[in-house]
Design an enzyme around this catalytic site. Structure first.
Site, PDB file in Angstrom:
ATOM      1  N   CYS A 124       7.365  -8.024 -11.444  1.00 14.33           N
ATOM      2  CA  CYS A 124       7.750  -7.407 -10.185  1.00 14.33           C
ATOM      3  C   CYS A 124       6.674  -7.854  -9.211  1.00 14.33           C
ATOM      4  O   CYS A 124       5.493  -7.847  -9.550  1.00 14.33           O
ATOM      5  CB  CYS A 124       7.720  -5.892 -10.341  1.00 14.33           C
ATOM      6  SG  CYS A 124       8.030  -5.067  -8.798  1.00 14.33           S
ATOM      7  N   HIS A 229      12.438  -1.545  -4.746  1.00  9.94           N
ATOM      8  CA  HIS A 229      12.581  -2.923  -4.265  1.00  9.94           C
ATOM      9  C   HIS A 229      13.201  -2.951  -2.872  1.00  9.94           C
ATOM     10  O   HIS A 229      14.055  -2.143  -2.556  1.00  9.94           O
ATOM     11  CB  HIS A 229      13.451  -3.732  -5.239  1.00  9.94           C
ATOM     12  CG  HIS A 229      12.808  -3.877  -6.581  1.00  9.94           C
ATOM     13  ND1 HIS A 229      13.515  -4.078  -7.733  1.00  9.94           N
ATOM     14  CD2 HIS A 229      11.504  -3.835  -6.940  1.00  9.94           C
ATOM     15  CE1 HIS A 229      12.670  -4.167  -8.751  1.00  9.94           C
ATOM     16  NE2 HIS A 229      11.443  -4.006  -8.285  1.00  9.94           N
ATOM     17  N   GLY A 404       2.626  -4.056  -0.478  1.00  9.24           N
ATOM     18  CA  GLY A 404       3.826  -3.493   0.149  1.00  9.24           C
ATOM     19  C   GLY A 404       3.661  -2.004   0.356  1.00  9.24           C
ATOM     20  O   GLY A 404       3.219  -1.289  -0.545  1.00  9.24           O
ATOM     21  N   HIS A 430      -1.862  -2.594  -5.589  1.00  8.26           N
ATOM     22  CA  HIS A 430      -0.582  -3.301  -5.383  1.00  8.26           C
ATOM     23  C   HIS A 430       0.319  -2.638  -4.351  1.00  8.26           C
ATOM     24  O   HIS A 430       1.312  -3.209  -3.938  1.00  8.26           O
ATOM     25  CB  HIS A 430       0.171  -3.453  -6.708  1.00  8.26           C
ATOM     26  CG  HIS A 430       1.013  -2.268  -7.101  1.00  8.26           C
ATOM     27  ND1 HIS A 430       0.508  -1.001  -7.222  1.00  8.26           N
ATOM     28  CD2 HIS A 430       2.331  -2.166  -7.407  1.00  8.26           C
ATOM     29  CE1 HIS A 430       1.472  -0.176  -7.591  1.00  8.26           C
ATOM     30  NE2 HIS A 430       2.587  -0.848  -7.704  1.00  8.26           N
TER      31      HIS A 430
END
Length: 507
Positions: A124, A229, A404, A430
């Protein structure tokens, strides 16, 4: 089984190192081979300790162990070196905490590999594209652009890909990674340069991926999936490091970028599930003892360990191809709305990083160079300037690290540092990291409110399953700015660019 101690007893094993990190001393859980270490700021520290306090109050409650316990249990695995490290976005997960880095000595015959240290969504990761458009160019057509992206990229739980693919193509994609995309015309040659592993994990062996995993993966290639996502249209909001941002092709505030966050879909999940079954058998055979049965593992040198690493690399390649296919579709969507070509819009890949992977790397341990197997789960490789494995154009600034945010919050680009190479083996956070479980988010939030909040901030949203947006609402997560500032203050990575979303596409 870990003994249940009172909260005050547990605190004796925890020691504050400096304002951004805490040590977990041996004895916090049984059989620790090394110490644990986790990074926090004042606010994140409170979250971590509250989680531990609640676990002490309600022993035997269902769900995962608290993050601190998971970091410590990993420190008890055979062959681990240095420390078991929790990054500022750490939260409990399957076996390993999400946001945990652990390195195992390849020269130690007892050292292990654990699928729980990679996660179910193998590779991912996040990819960032730049454009030469400004916010002024996009605002008048923002809704059409969001719709065009939503129409081009298949999203949602069972979404099917639009890029034609048969069983033979899948075998080749699993082995070749982005080389397959390049050959088939879905990538630009320079995209590979700006990708971790250059978009191809060389130890991949498609034969180690089960037929069931392939069956799940075949229809899903080039799809976003659901959960956390997303594909986001973002605006450069702040530039902290002008030199680094210019090297990445970002030269002014208001510039438009696109961030794609996705992984290996059902294929990666199946590879992890298959491996866990095999490893439970291997643990019985090799008499490997672990503190938590979710930490199923096998010796790196064992057939099960090697099979998993080869299948994991193939799933990693699948994820690279998946993000590349969505890059292709994103370029098409933009070109259509702006009646231009992706090339003229300068839609280059800035970088593509993996958040869930195990890799063989060279690092210095106690003054000696060693070959290690690094598990990075919910954490990002962040190599320093001049490292041989980063692209030529980033040699002077260090590897770009893409962080993100959650739906509707900002994202960041960081760069790797020498300090991080030494202390965390070139690893940083992350993303935001969950603060609430998915169930708690669904209980406490209403999806209408979440979508209205985004609309009020001027963010266009396209969601395939609106009833799942509560799980991804900003309230469900730690504050990404806290997480990034902690990494920056601790010196394990350095802030370069801040991006804010103006449109979100989700599953």
């Amino acid at each position: 089984m870990t003994t249940v101690r009172a909260y005050n007893e547990e605190l004796k094993f925890l020691e504050k190192v400096d304002k951004n990190s805490w040590r977990i001393k041996k004895g916090f859980v049984p059989n620790m081979n090394v110490e644990g270490l986790f990074y926090v700021n004042d606010f994140l520290e409170k979250l971590m300790f509250d989680e531990l306090r609640n676990a002490c109050r309600n022993p035997g409650m269902g769900g995962f162990l608290p993050g601190m316990k998971q970091i410590a249990n990993v420190a008890a695995l055979p062959g681990i070196v240095h420390k078991s490290i929790g990054l500022p976005d750490v939260h409990s997960g399957y076996g390993f905490a999400i946001g945990n880095m652990a390195a195992f000595d390849m020269s130690n015959p007892d050292a292990v590999v654990s699928p729980g240290g990679v996660g179910f969504d193998i590779n991912c990761g996040v990819r960032l594209l730049r454009t030469n458009l400004t916010e002024q160019d996009v605002l008048p057509v923002k809704e059409q652009l969001a719709q065009s992206l939503f129409d081009h990229i298949p999203v949602g739980v069972g979404s099917k890909g639009v890029i034609p693919m048969n069983a033979r193509d899948l075998e080749e994609a699993l082995e070749m990674g982005m080389d397959w995309s390049l050959r088939e015309g879905y990538a630009w040659a320079e995209d590979k340069e700006h990708c971790e592993e250059y978009g191809r994990m060389l130890q991949a062996d498609p034969q180690k991926v089960s037929p069931r995993a392939k069956k799940r993966g075949l229809p899903q290639l080039g799809t976003l999936g659901a959960g956390n996502h997303y594909a986001e249209i973002q605006v450069v909001d702040e530039i902290f490091d002008t030199h680094a941002s210019q090297k990445m092709g970002i030269d002014h505030k208001g510039q438009i970028c696109v961030m794609i966050h996705s992984g290996s879909r059902g294929l990666g999940h199946q590879v992890a599930t298959d491996a866990l079954v095999q490893m439970e058998k291997a643990m019985k055979r090799d008499k490997i003892e672990v503190n938590d049965r979710q930490l199923a593992c096998a010796k790196i040198t064992s057939p099960e360990g090697q099979d998993y690493l080869k299948a994991m690399a193939a799933a990693g390649n699948y994820a690279f191809v998946n993000r590349t296919s969505m890059t292709f579709l994103t370029r098409q969507a933009f070109a259509k709305i702006f009646k231009s070509t992706p090339d003229d819009l300068d839609m280059h890949v800035i970088y593509d990083v993996s958040h869930n992977i195990a890799k063989i790397e060279e690092h210095i341990v106690d003054g000696k160079q060693k070959t290690l197997l690094l598990h990075r789960k919910g954490s990002t490789r962040a190599f320093p300037p001049h490292h041989p494995l980063i692209p030529v154009d980033y040699q002077l600034i260090g590897q770009p690290v893409l962080i993100g945010g959650t739906m509707g919050t900002c994202s960041y680009v960081l760069t790797g540092t020498d300090e991080g190479m030494k202390n965390t083996f070139g690893t940083t956070c992350h993303g935001a990291g969950r603060a609430w479980s998915r169930a708690k988010s669904r209980r406490n939030l209403d999806y209408h409110d979440v979508l209205n909040n985004l609309a009020e901030q001027g963010i266009s949203v396209r969601v395939a399953s609106p009833k799942l947006v509560m799980e991804e609402a900003p309230q469900s997560y730690k504050n990404v700015t806290d997480v990034v500032n902690t990494c920056h203050a601790a010196g394990i990575s350095k802030k370069a660019i801040k991006l804010r979303p103006i449109a979100v596409i989700k599953g």
